[in-house]
Design a protein around this motif. Structure first.
Motif, PDB file in Angstrom:
ATOM      1  N   ILE B 149       0.833  -1.193   0.000  1.00 31.84           N
ATOM      2  CA  ILE B 149       0.000   0.000   0.000  1.00 31.84           C
ATOM      3  C   ILE B 149       0.869   1.244   0.000  1.00 31.84           C
ATOM      4  O   ILE B 149       0.601   2.213  -0.722  1.00 31.84           O
ATOM      5  CB  ILE B 149      -0.925  -0.005   1.246  1.00 31.84           C
ATOM      6  N   LYS B 150       1.923   1.170   0.755  1.00 30.29           N
ATOM      7  CA  LYS B 150       2.849   2.308   0.780  1.00 30.29           C
ATOM      8  C   LYS B 150       3.433   2.576  -0.601  1.00 30.29           C
ATOM      9  O   LYS B 150       3.552   3.708  -1.051  1.00 30.29           O
ATOM     10  CB  LYS B 150       3.993   2.018   1.767  1.00 30.29           C
ATOM     11  N   ILE B 151       3.821   1.492  -1.262  1.00 31.00           N
ATOM     12  CA  ILE B 151       4.407   1.640  -2.601  1.00 31.00           C
ATOM     13  C   ILE B 151       3.419   2.309  -3.534  1.00 31.00           C
ATOM     14  O   ILE B 151       3.744   3.237  -4.273  1.00 31.00           O
ATOM     15  CB  ILE B 151       4.800   0.250  -3.156  1.00 31.00           C
ATOM     16  N   ILE B 152       2.183   1.837  -3.493  1.00 36.56           N
ATOM     17  CA  ILE B 152       1.180   2.410  -4.381  1.00 36.56           C
ATOM     18  C   ILE B 152       1.002   3.897  -4.113  1.00 36.56           C
ATOM     19  O   ILE B 152       0.961   4.713  -5.039  1.00 36.56           O
ATOM     20  CB  ILE B 152      -0.163   1.663  -4.199  1.00 36.56           C
ATOM     21  N   ARG B 153       0.917   4.232  -2.829  1.00 39.32           N
ATOM     22  CA  ARG B 153       0.716   5.644  -2.497  1.00 39.32           C
ATOM     23  C   ARG B 153       1.890   6.475  -2.997  1.00 39.32           C
ATOM     24  O   ARG B 153       1.711   7.545  -3.565  1.00 39.32           O
ATOM     25  CB  ARG B 153       0.563   5.789  -0.980  1.00 39.32           C
ATOM     26  N   LYS B 154       3.074   5.935  -2.789  1.00 36.38           N
ATOM     27  CA  LYS B 154       4.270   6.637  -3.247  1.00 36.38           C
ATOM     28  C   LYS B 154       4.207   6.883  -4.752  1.00 36.38           C
ATOM     29  O   LYS B 154       4.431   8.001  -5.229  1.00 36.38           O
ATOM     30  CB  LYS B 154       5.495   5.782  -2.911  1.00 36.38           C
ATOM     31  N   ARG B 155       3.858   5.868  -5.478  1.00 32.50           N
ATOM     32  CA  ARG B 155       3.821   6.008  -6.935  1.00 32.50           C
ATOM     33  C   ARG B 155       2.795   7.034  -7.371  1.00 32.50           C
ATOM     34  O   ARG B 155       3.026   7.836  -8.275  1.00 32.50           O
ATOM     35  CB  ARG B 155       3.506   4.654  -7.571  1.00 32.50           C
ATOM     36  N   LEU B 156       1.652   6.995  -6.728  1.00 35.06           N
ATOM     37  CA  LEU B 156       0.619   7.961  -7.098  1.00 35.06           C
ATOM     38  C   LEU B 156       1.082   9.383  -6.821  1.00 35.06           C
ATOM     39  O   LEU B 156       0.816  10.302  -7.605  1.00 35.06           O
ATOM     40  CB  LEU B 156      -0.674   7.658  -6.328  1.00 35.06           C
ATOM     41  N   LYS B 157       1.797   9.530  -5.727  1.00 32.55           N
ATOM     42  CA  LYS B 157       2.299  10.872  -5.425  1.00 32.55           C
ATOM     43  C   LYS B 157       3.321  11.318  -6.452  1.00 32.55           C
ATOM     44  O   LYS B 157       3.335  12.468  -6.886  1.00 32.55           O
ATOM     45  CB  LYS B 157       2.905  10.893  -4.011  1.00 32.55           C
ATOM     46  N   VAL B 158       4.180  10.391  -6.846  1.00 30.82           N
ATOM     47  CA  VAL B 158       5.164  10.726  -7.876  1.00 30.82           C
ATOM     48  C   VAL B 158       4.458  11.162  -9.148  1.00 30.82           C
ATOM     49  O   VAL B 158       4.803  12.172  -9.775  1.00 30.82           O
ATOM     50  CB  VAL B 158       6.078   9.512  -8.179  1.00 30.82           C
TER      51      VAL B 158
END
Lengths: 179, 179
Positions: B149-158
Motif C-alpha cells: 500500500i505504501k508503494i502504491i501511495r508513493k507512486r501515485l504521489k510521484v
DNA sequence: GGCATCGTTCAGAAAAATCTGAACGATGAT
DNA sequence: ATCATCGTTCAGATTTTTCTGAACGATGCC
C-alpha cells in the motif's frame, strides 16, 4: 486452489478501490490514446504502475480483459518505450513484467526518441521540398509571380529552421533540467 | 473558361513541383496523424502553408481531393488551433483562409493549451485515485501488505507531482525562450 | 522422447475513425 | 420576393485501426 474468480487477488472488501483502479486504468488509456499511441498501451502501463509486484502476461491479459495476443504485442510496445521491465522470476518460465517507475527513463529513452523519429520524416520532407523549390525555380506554374515564389521559399526555410531547433532541443540534455 | 482540369492554377510546366507539393502535403498529414490529430488537419495546413495567398473552402477541398463537408469540419479544427486565419475578401461572399505562419502563435494558443487539456483529465484521475487510496486505506484487498500500500501511495504521489510540474512548465512562459 | 505450457504470429473479425452526399438554413444578388 | 450559392450538419458508407482465436515453434518438465 479453490479460487476460480478472474481476479487474481482475493479481496475481502470488493470496495471502491477496485473500481477506482479500473477508472485509473481507463484514464491512462484515454491519455495515451489522445496522444495517438493507442488505448491499450496506456491501460497496461497504468495497471502495472499500480501493481507493487511484477505481473505475468496472462494475469495482465486477464486484468485488462483482453486476449493474450493483444497483451503480447502491447507489452512489446511498452518495452520499446522503456516503460516496462522484463523481470525473470526463479522457477517460473513465464514472463513477468514490472512498470518502469522512473519517468525520466521513459521520457528520455522512449518518449523523446519517439517524437524525434516522427518529426524526423517531416524534416526530411521539408528539406526535400525546399530543395525542389530552389533548384527548379523556373518550374513553377505560370500564375505564380516571383514574389510568391519568394514567399514560399521563405516559409520553407522558416519551417526547416524551426524543425532544426526543435530537434536540437529534443536531442540535447536541456530538458533533463526540468525532470 | 475553357479549363476543366481539377488544378485551379494553370501550370505551363506540369513539372515536379506539383508532385513535390503533394508529397509535402501528405507528409504533413502523416505527421499530424502520428501525433493523434487526424490526417486531414495536417494535409490542409501544409497546403495553406505553401500557398502565398488565401484559398476558398472549395479550392481547398478540390486541392486535397476531399468533400466540402470534410473541408468545413477540418478548417474549423485548424481555426481552434489558431493555425489558420479567416480572411474576408471584398466582393466575395465565400470564406477564405490563410495559414498562420507564426508558429509561436500556433504553439502557444493551439498546441500547448491542447496538450494541457489532455493532461488535465489525466491529472484529475490521479488525484482522485490518490484520494481514494488514502481515505480508504483499510479497503484494499486482503492480499496486500502494508508495504505494498505504501508503494502504491508513493507512486501515485510521484505521478501527481510529475503532472503538476509538467502542467506548470506548459502554462508558464518558460517555453517562449526556445521559440 | 513425449507432453504440457508459454509467447508469438497472422488471417480474418470486430470496432472505431473518417469521409461523403444530400438536405438545410443563411446570405447576398437580381 | 426569388433565386443561386455558400457553409454546415448528420446519417450512413467507407476506410483504417484494433482485437482475437487458432495454429505454431520454443522451452522446460517428467
Amino acid at each position: 486452489m479453490p479460487k476460480a474468480a478472474p481476479s487474481p487477488s482475493s479481496d475481502l472488501q470488493p470496495a471502491s478501490w477496485e473500481r477506482e483502479v479500473r477508472r485509473f486504468i481507463d484514464a491512462g488509456g484515454n491519455t495515451t490514446h489522445a496522444f495517438g499511441l493507442g488505448r491499450l498501451i496506456g491501460r497496461m502501463f497504468a495497471l502495472l504502475y499500480l501493481q507493487p509486484g511484477p505481473l505475468s502476461l496472462e494475469e495482465i491479459a486477464a486484468r485488462l480483459d483482453i486476449s493474450k495476443a493483444s497483451a503480447s504485442t502491447t507489452i512489446r510496445q511498452l518495452e520499446e518505450w522503456h516503460a516496462v521491465c522484463h523481470r525473470p522470476v526463479e522457477g517460473d518460465r513465464r514472463d513477468y513484467y514490472e512498470a518502469q517507475t522512473d519517468f525520466r527513463v521513459i521520457v528520455k529513452q522512449g518518449l523523446l526518441p519517439g517524437i524525434r523519429q516522427k518529426l524526423g520524416s517531416a524534416g526530411t520532407q521539408i528539406a526535400r521540398t525546399l530543395d525542389a523549390e530552389v533548384s527548379g525555380s523556373g518550374q513553377h506554374s505560370a500564375s505564380q509571380h516571383p514574389d510568391e515564389i519568394k514567399i514560399i521559399r521563405k516559409r520553407l526555410k522558416v519551417a526547416r529552421d524551426l524543425h532544426a531547433k526543435l530537434d536540437g532541443i529534443l536531442s540535447s540534455r536541456l530538458l533533463d533540467h526540468f525532470l
